[in-house]
Design an enzyme around this catalytic site. Structure first.
Site, PDB file in Angstrom:
ATOM      1  N   ARG A 200       5.191  13.308  -6.636  1.00 19.51           N
ATOM      2  CA  ARG A 200       3.876  12.706  -6.437  1.00 19.51           C
ATOM      3  C   ARG A 200       2.904  13.660  -5.774  1.00 19.51           C
ATOM      4  O   ARG A 200       1.724  13.342  -5.650  1.00 19.51           O
ATOM      5  CB  ARG A 200       4.024  11.488  -5.519  1.00 19.51           C
ATOM      6  CG  ARG A 200       3.985  10.144  -6.203  1.00 19.51           C
ATOM      7  CD  ARG A 200       4.119   9.094  -5.121  1.00 19.51           C
ATOM      8  NE  ARG A 200       3.595   7.813  -5.511  1.00 19.51           N
ATOM      9  CZ  ARG A 200       4.291   6.876  -6.147  1.00 19.51           C
ATOM     10  NH1 ARG A 200       5.528   7.105  -6.501  1.00 19.51           N
ATOM     11  NH2 ARG A 200       3.739   5.727  -6.419  1.00 19.51           N
TER      12      ARG A 200
ATOM     13  N   ARG B 185      -4.207   3.001  -2.548  1.00 21.68           N
ATOM     14  CA  ARG B 185      -3.180   3.692  -3.339  1.00 21.68           C
ATOM     15  C   ARG B 185      -3.799   4.446  -4.505  1.00 21.68           C
ATOM     16  O   ARG B 185      -3.343   5.534  -4.862  1.00 21.68           O
ATOM     17  CB  ARG B 185      -2.134   2.690  -3.849  1.00 21.68           C
ATOM     18  CG  ARG B 185      -1.107   2.348  -2.774  1.00 21.68           C
ATOM     19  CD  ARG B 185      -0.382   1.043  -3.042  1.00 21.68           C
ATOM     20  NE  ARG B 185       0.296   0.994  -4.303  1.00 21.68           N
ATOM     21  CZ  ARG B 185       0.484  -0.128  -5.010  1.00 21.68           C
ATOM     22  NH1 ARG B 185       0.010  -1.288  -4.560  1.00 21.68           N
ATOM     23  NH2 ARG B 185       1.140  -0.100  -6.138  1.00 21.68           N
TER      24      ARG B 185
HETATM   25  P1  ADP Z   1       3.213   2.329  -7.586  1.00 24.23           P
HETATM   26  O1  ADP Z   1       3.433   3.363  -8.661  1.00 24.23           O
HETATM   27  O2  ADP Z   1       2.833   1.002  -8.147  1.00 24.23           O
HETATM   28  O3  ADP Z   1       2.298   2.794  -6.497  1.00 24.23           O
HETATM   29  P2  ADP Z   1       5.910   2.720  -6.573  1.00 24.23           P
HETATM   30  O4  ADP Z   1       6.920   1.648  -6.610  1.00 24.23           O
HETATM   31  O5  ADP Z   1       6.147   3.901  -7.460  1.00 24.23           O
HETATM   32  O6  ADP Z   1       4.558   1.993  -6.888  1.00 24.23           O
HETATM   33  O7  ADP Z   1       5.722   3.272  -5.081  1.00 24.23           O
HETATM   34  C1  ADP Z   1       5.406   2.426  -4.015  1.00 24.23           C
HETATM   35  C2  ADP Z   1       5.200   3.240  -2.740  1.00 24.23           C
HETATM   36  O8  ADP Z   1       6.407   3.963  -2.408  1.00 24.23           O
HETATM   37  C3  ADP Z   1       4.128   4.320  -2.809  1.00 24.23           C
HETATM   38  O9  ADP Z   1       2.823   3.806  -2.575  1.00 24.23           O
HETATM   39  C4  ADP Z   1       4.596   5.246  -1.677  1.00 24.23           C
HETATM   40  O10 ADP Z   1       4.270   4.750  -0.406  1.00 24.23           O
HETATM   41  C5  ADP Z   1       6.103   5.220  -1.794  1.00 24.23           C
HETATM   42  N1  ADP Z   1       6.599   6.326  -2.646  1.00 24.23           N
HETATM   43  C6  ADP Z   1       7.202   6.183  -3.852  1.00 24.23           C
HETATM   44  N2  ADP Z   1       7.513   7.395  -4.371  1.00 24.23           N
HETATM   45  C7  ADP Z   1       7.092   8.328  -3.472  1.00 24.23           C
HETATM   46  C8  ADP Z   1       7.096   9.752  -3.430  1.00 24.23           C
HETATM   47  N3  ADP Z   1       7.584  10.489  -4.440  1.00 24.23           N
HETATM   48  N4  ADP Z   1       6.582  10.365  -2.340  1.00 24.23           N
HETATM   49  C9  ADP Z   1       6.084   9.664  -1.332  1.00 24.23           C
HETATM   50  N5  ADP Z   1       6.020   8.318  -1.306  1.00 24.23           N
HETATM   51  C10 ADP Z   1       6.519   7.644  -2.356  1.00 24.23           C
END
Ligand code: ADP
Length: 195
Positions: free
Chosen positions: A90, A146
């Site tokens: 990310r 987000r």
């Molecule tokens: P979405 O894609 O709908 O935002 P996710 O389920 O992929 O939802 O992620 C939810 C939350 O989990 C993110 O907003 C973040 O806080 C955390 N998160 C997920 N993947 C990562 C990552 N690779 N690095 C940092 N935080 C993460």
């Protein structure tokens, strides 16, 4: 089929839904960092405690927490032949970290799929999901935050993967089956074999 791929796209673009389908079709695990965090939060583990405050605010969880988790998960038996990462990398740091992880095992990514979608459509979908799934990070102000975090920190990864020659882009607007078919077509094209 041995495919190592990452799935990119803004929150609400439908990554989780499509990841489950691609995973089944290609017989590779769909590894969602978001799902792993939510499961750990529900179970009250140390990892869950470390991640919760960030997730609730719509911030990214620090790399020290996230990278180790992914490194570990990629070494499970089911990921030896391939994997689909949903929600990782990310950030640019995570892109580099993933390269290092794979490099260390003599591996590399085959493809990065970006599912694109318009912001207002996404906010609508996420607010609907909020009522269905009761996610703590699906309130409108947190959703908007987000999206901003995505634009600032994750959107630039699209160019990086394009420069690496790995990017395919798929329009995420339309019904679920339609988007799945678009992804299969784009993957077949990129990988040079029918999937
Ligand atoms: P979405 O894609 O709908 O935002 P996710 O389920 O992929 O939802 O992620 C939810 C939350 O989990 C993110 O907003 C973040 O806080 C955390 N998160 C997920 N993947 C990562 C990552 N690779 N690095 C940092 N935080 C993460």
């Amino acid at each position: 089929m041995s495919v190592r791929m990452v799935l990119l796209g803004p929150p609400g673009a439908g990554k989780g839904t499509q990841a489950a389908r691609i995973s089944e079709r290609l017989n590779i695990p769909a590894i969602s960092t978001g799902d792993i965090f939510r499961k750990n939060i529900a179970e009250g583990t140390e990892l869950g405690k470390a991640a919760k405050s960030y997730i609730d605010k719509g911030e990214y969880v620090p790399n020290e927490v996230t990278n180790g988790l992914v490194r570990d998960r990629l070494h499970w038996d089911d990921a030896v032949e391939g994997f689909l990462l949903d929600g990782y990398p990310r950030t640019l740091d995570q892109v580099e970290e993933l390269e290092r992880m794979l490099d260390a095992d003599g591996l590399s990514l085959d493809v990065a799929v970006e599912i694109t979608a318009d912001t207002e459509e996404i906010v609508k979908r996420l607010l609907k999901r909020a009522t269905e799934q009761n996610r703590a990070d699906d309130t409108e102000p947190v959703i908007r935050h987000r999206m901003e975090v995505y634009t600032a920190q994750t959107q630039p990864l699209v160019d990086v993967y394009r420069d690496m020659g790995l990017l395919v882009q798929v329009d995420g607007i339309g019904d679920i089956d339609e988007v799945t078919e678009r992804i299969y077509a784009a993957l077949s094209d990129k990988l040079g074999r029918q999937i």
